[in-house]
Design an enzyme around this catalytic site. Structure first.
Site, mmCIF file in Angstrom:
data_model
loop_
_atom_site.group_PDB
_atom_site.id
_atom_site.type_symbol
_atom_site.label_atom_id
_atom_site.label_comp_id
_atom_site.label_asym_id
_atom_site.label_seq_id
_atom_site.Cartn_x
_atom_site.Cartn_y
_atom_site.Cartn_z
ATOM 1 N N ASN A 87 -12.917 -3.170 2.550
ATOM 2 C CA ASN A 87 -13.848 -2.058 2.698
ATOM 3 C C ASN A 87 -14.837 -2.124 1.542
ATOM 4 O O ASN A 87 -14.429 -2.247 0.381
ATOM 5 C CB ASN A 87 -13.105 -0.717 2.669
ATOM 6 N N HIS A 130 -10.166 -5.340 -3.225
ATOM 7 C CA HIS A 130 -8.817 -5.601 -2.727
ATOM 8 C C HIS A 130 -8.923 -5.972 -1.265
ATOM 9 O O HIS A 130 -9.750 -5.441 -0.525
ATOM 10 C CB HIS A 130 -7.914 -4.383 -2.907
ATOM 11 N N LEU A 131 -8.052 -6.890 -0.880
ATOM 12 C CA LEU A 131 -7.962 -7.320 0.510
ATOM 13 C C LEU A 131 -6.751 -6.633 1.130
ATOM 14 O O LEU A 131 -5.619 -6.826 0.673
ATOM 15 C CB LEU A 131 -7.796 -8.842 0.568
ATOM 16 N N HIS A 132 -7.001 -5.825 2.167
ATOM 17 C CA HIS A 132 -5.894 -5.258 2.940
ATOM 18 C C HIS A 132 -5.365 -6.341 3.869
ATOM 19 O O HIS A 132 -6.147 -7.000 4.572
ATOM 20 C CB HIS A 132 -6.376 -4.102 3.818
ATOM 21 N N ASP A 149 0.853 -1.196 0.000
ATOM 22 C CA ASP A 149 0.000 0.000 0.000
ATOM 23 C C ASP A 149 0.887 1.244 0.000
ATOM 24 O O ASP A 149 1.912 1.293 0.694
ATOM 25 C CB ASP A 149 -0.906 -0.015 1.233
ATOM 26 N N ILE A 150 0.493 2.243 -0.770
ATOM 27 C CA ILE A 150 1.289 3.470 -0.885
ATOM 28 C C ILE A 150 1.244 4.290 0.406
ATOM 29 O O ILE A 150 2.117 5.122 0.644
ATOM 30 C CB ILE A 150 0.779 4.300 -2.095
ATOM 31 N N GLY A 204 -15.278 3.279 3.723
ATOM 32 C CA GLY A 204 -13.911 3.726 3.482
ATOM 33 C C GLY A 204 -13.315 3.256 2.172
ATOM 34 O O GLY A 204 -12.126 3.481 1.926
ATOM 35 N N GLN A 205 -14.102 2.605 1.302
ATOM 36 C CA GLN A 205 -13.535 2.172 0.014
ATOM 37 C C GLN A 205 -13.286 3.395 -0.857
ATOM 38 O O GLN A 205 -14.195 4.215 -1.073
ATOM 39 C CB GLN A 205 -14.472 1.191 -0.700
#
Ligand code: 5GP
Ligand code: ZN
Length: 114
Positions: free
Chosen positions: A87, A100-102, A30-31, A93-94
């Site tokens: 999310n 995508h899975l955090h 993640d950035i 919060g998306q």
């Protein structure tokens, strides 16, 4: 989808630090990491939100979760613990509308999340 950020990363048009890839999935850092490890596991197929999943995606989503667990294992945090988050829509919060899975870990996680 040409306008989708994660499709553009998958196409190699936008750089990302890849940590895993197979025929169906890619995972990259993640950035804006929220913990020492914060990886996003992303299907190569564009699906906007969890609300768009169909039965045909069941194997794909299972593979996403298993890939996340494998990355946590490889980083040595499988036993100490990590958080996995999808999310779904802006209210949760998306911000990128390609599922995508955090996979977040490397520090103590509070519960409940905000
Ligand atoms: P969401 O808020 O949709 O659940 O998660 C989107 C995630 O994508 C955020 O954690 C955000 O930091 C990350 N992100 C946004 N733009 C980029 C980018 O260009 N590259 C990478 N690697 N991550 C990004
Ligand atoms: Zn996409």
């Amino acid at each position: 989808m040409a306008s989708c950020l994660f499709c553009r990363i998958i196409q190699g048009e936008i750089p990302a630090t890849k940590v895993y890839e197979d025929d169906r999935l890619i995972a990259f850092n993640d950035i804006n990491p929220q913990a020492p490890m914060h990886v996003l596991v992303v299907p190569k197929a564009h699906v906007a939100t969890l609300n768009d999943l169909e039965a045909a995606h069941d194997d794909l989503v299972g593979a996403m979760v298993r890939a996340g667990a494998g990355i946590a294992h490889d980083r040595g945090i499988a036993d100490s613990g990590y958080r996995t988050v999808f999310n779904c829509t802006a209210g949760a919060g998306q911000t990128v509308f390609h599922i995508h899975l955090h996979v977040i870990g490397g520090r103590v996680m509070a519960w409940p999340p905000g």
